[in-house]
Design an enzyme around this catalytic site. Structure first.
Site, mmCIF file in Angstrom:
data_model
loop_
_atom_site.group_PDB
_atom_site.id
_atom_site.type_symbol
_atom_site.label_atom_id
_atom_site.label_comp_id
_atom_site.label_asym_id
_atom_site.label_seq_id
_atom_site.Cartn_x
_atom_site.Cartn_y
_atom_site.Cartn_z
ATOM 1 N N ASP A 65 31.609 17.177 47.365
ATOM 2 C CA ASP A 65 31.834 18.214 46.354
ATOM 3 C C ASP A 65 33.182 18.032 45.658
ATOM 4 O O ASP A 65 33.698 18.960 45.050
ATOM 5 C CB ASP A 65 31.689 19.625 46.943
ATOM 6 C CG ASP A 65 32.812 20.007 47.901
ATOM 7 O OD1 ASP A 65 33.609 19.108 48.273
ATOM 8 O OD2 ASP A 65 32.894 21.185 48.284
ATOM 9 N N TYR A 91 49.471 30.411 44.156
ATOM 10 C CA TYR A 91 49.001 31.308 43.101
ATOM 11 C C TYR A 91 49.986 32.442 42.818
ATOM 12 O O TYR A 91 49.945 33.038 41.734
ATOM 13 C CB TYR A 91 47.613 31.863 43.439
ATOM 14 C CG TYR A 91 46.513 30.848 43.217
ATOM 15 C CD1 TYR A 91 46.320 30.281 41.960
ATOM 16 C CD2 TYR A 91 45.687 30.439 44.255
ATOM 17 C CE1 TYR A 91 45.330 29.342 41.745
ATOM 18 C CE2 TYR A 91 44.690 29.500 44.049
ATOM 19 C CZ TYR A 91 44.517 28.955 42.788
ATOM 20 O OH TYR A 91 43.535 28.017 42.580
ATOM 21 N N GLU A 136 35.344 19.535 50.379
ATOM 22 C CA GLU A 136 36.798 19.555 50.310
ATOM 23 C C GLU A 136 37.358 20.727 51.108
ATOM 24 O O GLU A 136 36.729 21.771 51.245
ATOM 25 C CB GLU A 136 37.277 19.633 48.858
ATOM 26 C CG GLU A 136 36.930 20.910 48.132
ATOM 27 C CD GLU A 136 37.511 20.947 46.734
ATOM 28 O OE1 GLU A 136 38.514 20.260 46.498
ATOM 29 O OE2 GLU A 136 36.962 21.670 45.886
ATOM 30 N N ILE A 195 37.157 24.832 38.883
ATOM 31 C CA ILE A 195 37.062 25.861 39.916
ATOM 32 C C ILE A 195 35.927 26.847 39.590
ATOM 33 O O ILE A 195 35.829 27.351 38.477
ATOM 34 C CB ILE A 195 38.392 26.645 40.014
ATOM 35 C CG1 ILE A 195 39.521 25.721 40.475
ATOM 36 C CG2 ILE A 195 38.270 27.832 40.965
ATOM 37 C CD1 ILE A 195 40.905 26.335 40.321
ATOM 38 N N GLY A 196 35.058 27.095 40.586
ATOM 39 C CA GLY A 196 34.033 28.113 40.436
ATOM 40 C C GLY A 196 32.749 27.687 39.759
ATOM 41 O O GLY A 196 31.842 28.507 39.592
ATOM 42 N N GLU A 211 42.253 33.657 44.948
ATOM 43 C CA GLU A 211 41.923 33.423 43.543
ATOM 44 C C GLU A 211 42.004 34.693 42.687
ATOM 45 O O GLU A 211 41.837 34.626 41.465
ATOM 46 C CB GLU A 211 40.519 32.822 43.416
ATOM 47 C CG GLU A 211 40.411 31.415 43.967
ATOM 48 C CD GLU A 211 39.007 30.850 43.916
ATOM 49 O OE1 GLU A 211 38.850 29.639 44.119
ATOM 50 O OE2 GLU A 211 38.051 31.619 43.677
ATOM 51 N N THR A 261 30.243 23.090 45.504
ATOM 52 C CA THR A 261 29.916 23.134 46.925
ATOM 53 C C THR A 261 28.485 23.621 47.150
ATOM 54 O O THR A 261 27.746 23.067 47.972
ATOM 55 C CB THR A 261 30.910 24.038 47.669
ATOM 56 O OG1 THR A 261 32.238 23.548 47.462
ATOM 57 C CG2 THR A 261 30.610 24.067 49.158
#
Length: 210
Positions: free
Chosen positions: A84, A46, A34, A12-13, A145, A17
């Protein structure tokens, strides 16, 4: 002849993308992104991973299967596609979030629905150190997030390393450390990645006007 299918992966991050957008413009390929923010369970996930992990992972799996089924026609027409994500990431995240019983159930479903999906020619695995990843996550500031546990990211990074090592036995994996690369604003850094992609996976339909 089928078109070239390349997947960009990483925790993640890390910038998947953004890089796919850049590369798709450069190589004149069809981008495949995605679906993330559209997941109705993500914010709940989360807040309480134990309660919402199975619903979250199943939503992602079903949407990605549909997307990959749809690009099959594009590939058979000889058009290259840059994605991605790689569908195998579903098992990485499910392993992190599901208990053993639910993970076994999920894996059985995954194996059935993914069996006939297009297989990538290669995977571009983006890495960065932990501080860089956390900075990038904070910088993009997605609302769902903000409550993310840093330990969750650390665990994902370890799982990604293990998974990409295993996958490299069946699919070529090109690993690039992006900790000190700025492919968003620095064309030289982007060109370095492009050079490594073409050297590893061969030539795509490069945009001659760039």
């Amino acid at each position: 002849m089928d078109g070239t299918f390349i997947c960009v992966e990483g925790v993640i991050g890390v910038g998947k993308t953004t890089l796919v957008t850049k590369l798709s413009a450069q190589f004149q390929t069809e981008p495949l992104y995605e679906i993330v923010a559209e997941n109705p369970y993500l914010e709940k996930f989360y807040d309480d991973m134990d309660a919402w992990s199975f619903q979250t992972e199943m939503f992602f799996l079903c949407n990605r299967v549909k997307q990959l089924e749809d690009i099959g026609k594009i590939l058979t027409e000889g058009q290259p596609v840059l994605s991605d994500y790689y569908i195998g990431k579903n098992l990485i995240f499910a392993h992190q979030t599901l208990d053993e019983q639910k993970y076994d159930q999920y894996k059985r479903i995954y194996n059935i629905v993914s069996e006939h999906l297009p297989k990538p020619k290669g995977i571009l695995y983006l890495k960065a150190d932990f501080d860089t990843i956390m900075h990038r996550i904070k910088q993009r500031d997605r609302s769902f997030e903000r409550k993310m546990d840093p330990f969750y990211i650390q665990s994902l990074m370890q799982d990604y390393d293990q998974a990409m090592t295993a996958i490299s036995d069946v699919i070529p994996v090109l690993t690039i450390d992006t900790t000190h690369l700025d492919f968003v604003t620095n064309q030289d850094d982007l060109n370095l990645i492009i050079q490594q992609i073409t050297s590893t996976f061969g030539s795509l339909k490069e945009n001659k006007h760039d």
